[in-house]
Design a protein around this motif. Structure first.
Motif, PDB file in Angstrom:
ATOM      1  N   PHE A  12     -95.470  45.029   1.241  1.00  0.00           N
ATOM      2  CA  PHE A  12     -96.191  45.738   0.189  1.00  0.00           C
ATOM      3  C   PHE A  12     -96.676  44.726  -0.829  1.00  0.00           C
ATOM      4  O   PHE A  12     -95.924  43.849  -1.248  1.00  0.00           O
ATOM      5  CB  PHE A  12     -95.282  46.758  -0.527  1.00  0.00           C
ATOM      6  N   SER A  13     -97.940  44.851  -1.228  1.00  0.00           N
ATOM      7  CA  SER A  13     -98.368  44.073  -2.372  1.00  0.00           C
ATOM      8  C   SER A  13     -99.356  44.879  -3.202  1.00  0.00           C
ATOM      9  O   SER A  13    -100.032  45.768  -2.690  1.00  0.00           O
ATOM     10  CB  SER A  13     -98.963  42.729  -1.964  1.00  0.00           C
ATOM     11  N   GLY A  14     -99.398  44.555  -4.468  1.00  0.00           N
ATOM     12  CA  GLY A  14    -100.264  45.297  -5.369  1.00  0.00           C
ATOM     13  C   GLY A  14    -101.087  44.366  -6.225  1.00  0.00           C
ATOM     14  O   GLY A  14    -100.678  43.242  -6.507  1.00  0.00           O
ATOM     15  N   LYS A  16    -103.257  44.414  -9.902  1.00  0.00           N
ATOM     16  CA  LYS A  16    -103.435  45.194 -11.120  1.00  0.00           C
ATOM     17  C   LYS A  16    -104.892  45.085 -11.558  1.00  0.00           C
ATOM     18  O   LYS A  16    -105.383  43.973 -11.772  1.00  0.00           O
ATOM     19  CB  LYS A  16    -102.505  44.582 -12.182  1.00  0.00           C
ATOM     20  N   VAL A  47    -102.979  48.803  -8.168  1.00  0.00           N
ATOM     21  CA  VAL A  47    -101.946  49.468  -8.970  1.00  0.00           C
ATOM     22  C   VAL A  47    -102.491  49.807 -10.363  1.00  0.00           C
ATOM     23  O   VAL A  47    -102.196  49.156 -11.362  1.00  0.00           O
ATOM     24  CB  VAL A  47    -100.641  48.639  -9.017  1.00  0.00           C
ATOM     25  N   HIS A  50    -100.318  50.421 -13.574  1.00  0.00           N
ATOM     26  CA  HIS A  50     -99.853  49.231 -14.291  1.00  0.00           C
ATOM     27  C   HIS A  50    -100.867  48.756 -15.323  1.00  0.00           C
ATOM     28  O   HIS A  50    -100.510  48.049 -16.265  1.00  0.00           O
ATOM     29  CB  HIS A  50     -99.546  48.103 -13.310  1.00  0.00           C
ATOM     30  N   TYR A 132     -92.446  48.725 -17.188  1.00  0.00           N
ATOM     31  CA  TYR A 132     -93.343  48.279 -16.113  1.00  0.00           C
ATOM     32  C   TYR A 132     -92.633  47.672 -14.889  1.00  0.00           C
ATOM     33  O   TYR A 132     -92.943  48.040 -13.741  1.00  0.00           O
ATOM     34  CB  TYR A 132     -94.330  47.312 -16.763  1.00  0.00           C
ATOM     35  N   MET A 136     -92.880  48.769 -10.920  1.00  0.00           N
ATOM     36  CA  MET A 136     -93.193  47.813  -9.845  1.00  0.00           C
ATOM     37  C   MET A 136     -92.111  47.862  -8.761  1.00  0.00           C
ATOM     38  O   MET A 136     -92.416  47.809  -7.564  1.00  0.00           O
ATOM     39  CB  MET A 136     -93.344  46.409 -10.416  1.00  0.00           C
ATOM     40  N   ASP A 139     -92.803  50.804  -6.680  1.00  0.00           N
ATOM     41  CA  ASP A 139     -93.922  50.558  -5.755  1.00  0.00           C
ATOM     42  C   ASP A 139     -93.396  49.966  -4.448  1.00  0.00           C
ATOM     43  O   ASP A 139     -93.798  50.360  -3.350  1.00  0.00           O
ATOM     44  CB  ASP A 139     -94.908  49.531  -6.335  1.00  0.00           C
ATOM     45  N   ILE A 140     -92.521  48.991  -4.609  1.00  0.00           N
ATOM     46  CA  ILE A 140     -92.040  48.230  -3.452  1.00  0.00           C
ATOM     47  C   ILE A 140     -91.008  49.046  -2.658  1.00  0.00           C
ATOM     48  O   ILE A 140     -91.083  49.159  -1.434  1.00  0.00           O
ATOM     49  CB  ILE A 140     -91.388  46.915  -3.937  1.00  0.00           C
ATOM     50  N   VAL A 148     -92.485  40.958   0.005  1.00  0.00           N
ATOM     51  CA  VAL A 148     -93.451  41.144  -1.075  1.00  0.00           C
ATOM     52  C   VAL A 148     -94.144  39.810  -1.332  1.00  0.00           C
ATOM     53  O   VAL A 148     -93.573  38.924  -1.969  1.00  0.00           O
ATOM     54  CB  VAL A 148     -92.748  41.612  -2.373  1.00  0.00           C
ATOM     55  N   VAL A 150     -96.183  37.616  -3.337  1.00  0.00           N
ATOM     56  CA  VAL A 150     -96.763  37.556  -4.686  1.00  0.00           C
ATOM     57  C   VAL A 150     -96.697  36.131  -5.216  1.00  0.00           C
ATOM     58  O   VAL A 150     -95.991  35.289  -4.671  1.00  0.00           O
ATOM     59  CB  VAL A 150     -96.011  38.475  -5.685  1.00  0.00           C
ATOM     60  N   GLN A 154     -94.506  36.450 -10.518  1.00  0.00           N
ATOM     61  CA  GLN A 154     -93.909  37.761 -10.259  1.00  0.00           C
ATOM     62  C   GLN A 154     -92.478  37.670  -9.729  1.00  0.00           C
ATOM     63  O   GLN A 154     -91.872  38.681  -9.397  1.00  0.00           O
ATOM     64  CB  GLN A 154     -94.774  38.544  -9.258  1.00  0.00           C
ATOM     65  N   HIS A 157     -89.840  39.788 -11.413  1.00  0.00           N
ATOM     66  CA  HIS A 157     -90.001  41.220 -11.142  1.00  0.00           C
ATOM     67  C   HIS A 157     -89.476  41.595  -9.758  1.00  0.00           C
ATOM     68  O   HIS A 157     -88.878  42.654  -9.571  1.00  0.00           O
ATOM     69  CB  HIS A 157     -91.467  41.625 -11.265  1.00  0.00           C
TER      70      HIS A 157
HETATM   71  N1  TRP Z   1     -97.020  43.101 -11.355  1.00  0.00           N
HETATM   72  C1  TRP Z   1     -97.966  42.612 -10.400  1.00  0.00           C
HETATM   73  C2  TRP Z   1     -98.930  41.655 -11.106  1.00  0.00           C
HETATM   74  O1  TRP Z   1     -99.076  41.702 -12.298  1.00  0.00           O
HETATM   75  C3  TRP Z   1     -98.742  43.708  -9.746  1.00  0.00           C
HETATM   76  C4  TRP Z   1     -97.841  44.625  -8.989  1.00  0.00           C
HETATM   77  C5  TRP Z   1     -97.488  45.881  -9.361  1.00  0.00           C
HETATM   78  C6  TRP Z   1     -97.229  44.356  -7.748  1.00  0.00           C
HETATM   79  N2  TRP Z   1     -96.703  46.429  -8.421  1.00  0.00           N
HETATM   80  C7  TRP Z   1     -96.495  45.545  -7.420  1.00  0.00           C
HETATM   81  C8  TRP Z   1     -97.188  43.259  -6.888  1.00  0.00           C
HETATM   82  C9  TRP Z   1     -95.742  45.604  -6.267  1.00  0.00           C
HETATM   83  C10 TRP Z   1     -96.425  43.342  -5.727  1.00  0.00           C
HETATM   84  C11 TRP Z   1     -95.707  44.511  -5.413  1.00  0.00           C
HETATM   85  O2  TRP Z   1     -99.562  40.870 -10.442  1.00  0.00           O
END
Ligand code: TRP
Length: 334
Positions: A12-14, A16, A47, A50, A132, A136, A139-140, A148, A150, A154, A157
């Motif tokens: 999973f990746s997100g 913002k 995402v 966020h 926040y 996150m 999300d994962i 993940v 990133v 990150q 987190h």
């Molecule tokens: N916090 C991450 C960023 O600022 C973005 C993000 C939100 C994310 N949820 C996530 C990344 C879940 C990986 C998995 O870049």
């Protein structure tokens, strides 16, 4: 450690949507995702929730979210292989986040670097900036992701997501998968062209000279590269410590062309000017096909809508059992 019998690898990746995506997003993340989607089950999310943690403009947020999703597709993510969705279309992120807030401690959230830097000690800071990292984690964990990918910023987190998953499992039973962080290769870090000690960021003014946007037209790319800060030294050498600006240009060139030996690459140049010209050409060559696909997709808005709708449905299907299990384990429901 107690956790559910591990499913197959799942990523999973997100991203913002707080700014227009940059070359750094492409070389550091997106491009890797395009390869990964064929090896592993992947979920990618824009995402948008966020992006509400700091001052925002609703119309700009909607446009940036759409632009990011369209760029993901233009870069080569294939919705028949991976799941691409808007976080805000999947209500259970917020619901699982609440359950995890009931697992997280004020102390550990107060130690989060981003909160300390951007929000703590300011009474007008949105409460959501504090929570926040829990969202996150949700999300994962909702997708029982095993990996993940990133950037290093990150790491803290993802560590929190791991801690929360492990604590939840210890307290309520094996429900959540404890994910691993898979860091980006160092060379994938693209630095700001005006300040090569800082990462190239999508945040900041749209026309910032230090950030190449994926949708910048060729003349803008060229101007930004030619004006990139170099160093007072006269030689083209790959030395991140003493010549960070030149090293960054070599990183970008290598990233675009696939050349890995950056010292050898440096030797081919006798002046900063010729290096910059080649960097500009290489970036433009990389971005041109992506921009062409973007234009085709943007002209057919219904297609992007359909991808996102389908993505949200798939996401819900994958995450719903996690939420059901978590609620039951915590004592909710009959
Ligand atoms: N916090 C991450 C960023 O600022 C973005 C993000 C939100 C994310 N949820 C996530 C990344 C879940 C990986 C998995 O870049």
């Amino acid at each position: 450690m107690t956790q559910p019998t591990t499913p197959e690898r799942r990523i999973f990746s997100g991203i913002k949507p707080t700014g227009r995506l940059t070359l750094g997003n492409h070389l550091g993340a997106l491009r890797r995702f395009v390869d990964l989607q064929h090896e592993v089950r992947c979920l990618f999310s824009v995402v948008d929730l966020h992006a509400l943690t700091v001052d925002h403009d609703p119309a700009r947020l909607r446009a940036l979210t759409r632009e990011a999703a369209t760029l993901y597709l233009a870069a080569g993510l294939d919705p028949s292989v991976c799941v691409l969705f808007r976080q805000g279309d999947v209500p259970l992120h917020a619901e699982l986040s609440y359950l995890l807030e009931c697992t997280a401690h004020v102390g550990e959230l107060g130690r989060m670097i981003q909160y300390k830097e951007k929000g703590r000690d300011r009474p007008q800071t949105r409460v959501s900036l504090f929570t926040y990292p829990v969202l996150m984690a949700a999300d994962i964990l909702a997708y029982r992701a095993t990996e993940v990918p990133v950037g290093d910023d990150q790491r803290q987190h993802v560590e929190l997501a791991r801690d929360l998953a492990a604590r939840f499992n210890r307290t309520y039973g094996p429900v959540l998968v404890v994910p691993e962080m898979t860091p980006a290769p160092v060379a994938a870090r693209v630095m700001d062209l005006q300040d090569p000690t800082r990462k190239m960021s999508k945040e900041g003014p749209d026309d910032a000279l230090g950030a190449i946007r994926l949708l910048d037209p060729p003349d803008v790319v060229r101007r930004k590269v030619l004006r990139a800060v170099t160093d007072s030294g006269a030689h083209v050498r790959y030395d991140v410590q003493t010549q960070p600006g030149v090293a960054n240009l070599l990183d970008i060139l290598g990233g675009c062309t696939g050349e890995n030996d950056l010292h050898a690459l440096a030797e081919r140049y006798s002046s900063y000017g010729s290096l910059k010209r080649d960097v500009a050409d290489a970036v433009i060559a990389l971005l041109t096909p992506l921009q062409k696909r973007y234009a085709d997709l943007a002209a057919n808005a219904g297609e992007v809508d359909a991808v996102l709708r389908r993505g949200a449905e798939q996401a819900i299907e994958i995450a719903a059992p996690t939420l059901t299990d978590a609620k039951r384990a915590m004592g909710l429901g009959g």
